[in-house]
Design a protein around this motif. Structure first.
Motif, PDB file in Angstrom:
ATOM      1  N   TYR A   1      -8.700   1.695   2.129  1.00 11.96           N
ATOM      2  CA  TYR A   1      -7.924   0.497   1.807  1.00 11.96           C
ATOM      3  C   TYR A   1      -8.544  -0.752   2.441  1.00 11.96           C
ATOM      4  O   TYR A   1      -8.380  -1.856   1.917  1.00 11.96           O
ATOM      5  CB  TYR A   1      -6.437   0.644   2.164  1.00 11.96           C
ATOM      6  CG  TYR A   1      -6.088   0.444   3.613  1.00 11.96           C
ATOM      7  CD1 TYR A   1      -5.770  -0.820   4.097  1.00 11.96           C
ATOM      8  CD2 TYR A   1      -6.051   1.526   4.500  1.00 11.96           C
ATOM      9  CE1 TYR A   1      -5.431  -1.011   5.427  1.00 11.96           C
ATOM     10  CE2 TYR A   1      -5.716   1.340   5.818  1.00 11.96           C
ATOM     11  CZ  TYR A   1      -5.417   0.079   6.287  1.00 11.96           C
ATOM     12  OH  TYR A   1      -5.087  -0.106   7.602  1.00 11.96           O
TER      13      TYR A   1
ATOM     14  N   ASP B   1      -0.575   4.546   0.625  1.00 11.33           N
ATOM     15  CA  ASP B   1      -1.716   5.374   1.003  1.00 11.33           C
ATOM     16  C   ASP B   1      -1.165   6.662   1.601  1.00 11.33           C
ATOM     17  O   ASP B   1      -0.728   7.539   0.890  1.00 11.33           O
ATOM     18  CB  ASP B   1      -2.569   4.568   1.992  1.00 11.33           C
ATOM     19  CG  ASP B   1      -3.939   5.139   2.225  1.00 11.33           C
ATOM     20  OD1 ASP B   1      -4.316   6.111   1.568  1.00 11.33           O
ATOM     21  OD2 ASP B   1      -4.657   4.601   3.083  1.00 11.33           O
ATOM     22  N   SER B   2      -1.120   6.764   2.909  1.00  8.30           N
ATOM     23  CA  SER B   2      -0.498   7.930   3.541  1.00  8.30           C
ATOM     24  C   SER B   2       1.021   7.771   3.566  1.00  8.30           C
ATOM     25  O   SER B   2       1.754   8.747   3.617  1.00  8.30           O
ATOM     26  CB  SER B   2      -1.037   8.108   4.956  1.00  8.30           C
ATOM     27  OG  SER B   2      -0.815   6.944   5.714  1.00  8.30           O
TER      28      SER B   2
ATOM     29  N   GLY C   1      -3.308   2.325  -3.822  1.00  7.22           N
ATOM     30  CA  GLY C   1      -2.808   3.684  -3.661  1.00  7.22           C
ATOM     31  C   GLY C   1      -1.668   4.090  -4.576  1.00  7.22           C
ATOM     32  O   GLY C   1      -1.101   5.155  -4.428  1.00  7.22           O
TER      33      GLY C   1
ATOM     34  N   ARG D   1       0.824  -1.210   0.000  1.00  9.45           N
ATOM     35  CA  ARG D   1       0.000   0.000   0.000  1.00  9.45           C
ATOM     36  C   ARG D   1       0.856   1.256   0.000  1.00  9.45           C
ATOM     37  O   ARG D   1       1.836   1.357   0.722  1.00  9.45           O
ATOM     38  CB  ARG D   1      -0.900  -0.038   1.233  1.00  9.45           C
ATOM     39  CG  ARG D   1      -1.756   1.150   1.436  1.00  9.45           C
ATOM     40  CD  ARG D   1      -2.834   0.889   2.479  1.00  9.45           C
ATOM     41  NE  ARG D   1      -2.374   0.385   3.751  1.00  9.45           N
ATOM     42  CZ  ARG D   1      -2.308   1.120   4.862  1.00  9.45           C
ATOM     43  NH1 ARG D   1      -2.634   2.389   4.860  1.00  9.45           N
ATOM     44  NH2 ARG D   1      -1.908   0.554   5.984  1.00  9.45           N
TER      45      ARG D   1
END
Length: 149
Positions: free
Chosen positions: A130, A86-87, A148, A84
């Motif tokens: 997610y 993502d952030s 992401g 991932r």
């Protein structure tokens, strides 16, 4: 051959997620609160590895901390891995169990404010993105996904 300086190597973060599943197929979920990430959204019992612990040990710890139940390693089934971005970039491991000791409940009221049992196909509207994607991939029988990117 290129020489790599170990101090400059990328260090990937690892998160673990526990799916507590009842015989009716419903999954235990927690609404995040006061964490700084996804507050007010639904997720699974989850967290980062503390270091010097295995992925299964971390999953067991997180389930106990957040849902207040004990799970044995032999009762965990690894069902999915997600890479991932993502952030931040990380690897997520998802483990399913249908056996535990105790009754799942809101065990960390300083980090979550509600719990519910839900069928994966009926996730709350405000589920962490997610996590929603994981359930789509898991329902399709996929063991690995990327999110992401």
């Amino acid at each position: 051959m290129v020489s790599i300086n170990p101090s400059k190597r990328f260090k990937l973060k690892c998160s673990v997620h526990g799916l507590l599943q009842r015989p009716d197929g419903k999954i235990f979920m927690i609404r995040r609160f006061n964490t700084g990430y996804g507050d007010g959204k639904w997720s699974l019992p989850a967290g980062h590895l503390d270091g010097q612990e295995t992925v299964t040990t971390g999953t067991i710890r997180e389930i106990q901390e957040e849902a207040g139940v004990k799970v044995k390693e032999k009762d965990l089934q690894m069902v999915h891995v997600m890479h991932r971005a993502d952030s931040d970039e990380r690897i997520d491991f998802f483990f399913l169990t249908t056996k535990w000791e105790g009754e799942p409940h809101l065990a960390e009221p300083d980090k979550s404010d509600q719990v519910l049992w839900v069928l994966p196909q009926n996730l709350p509207e405000n589920t962490v993105s997610y996590i929603r994607y994981f359930f789509e991939e898991f329902s399709a029988g996929n063991k690995y996904s990327e999110f992401g990117w």
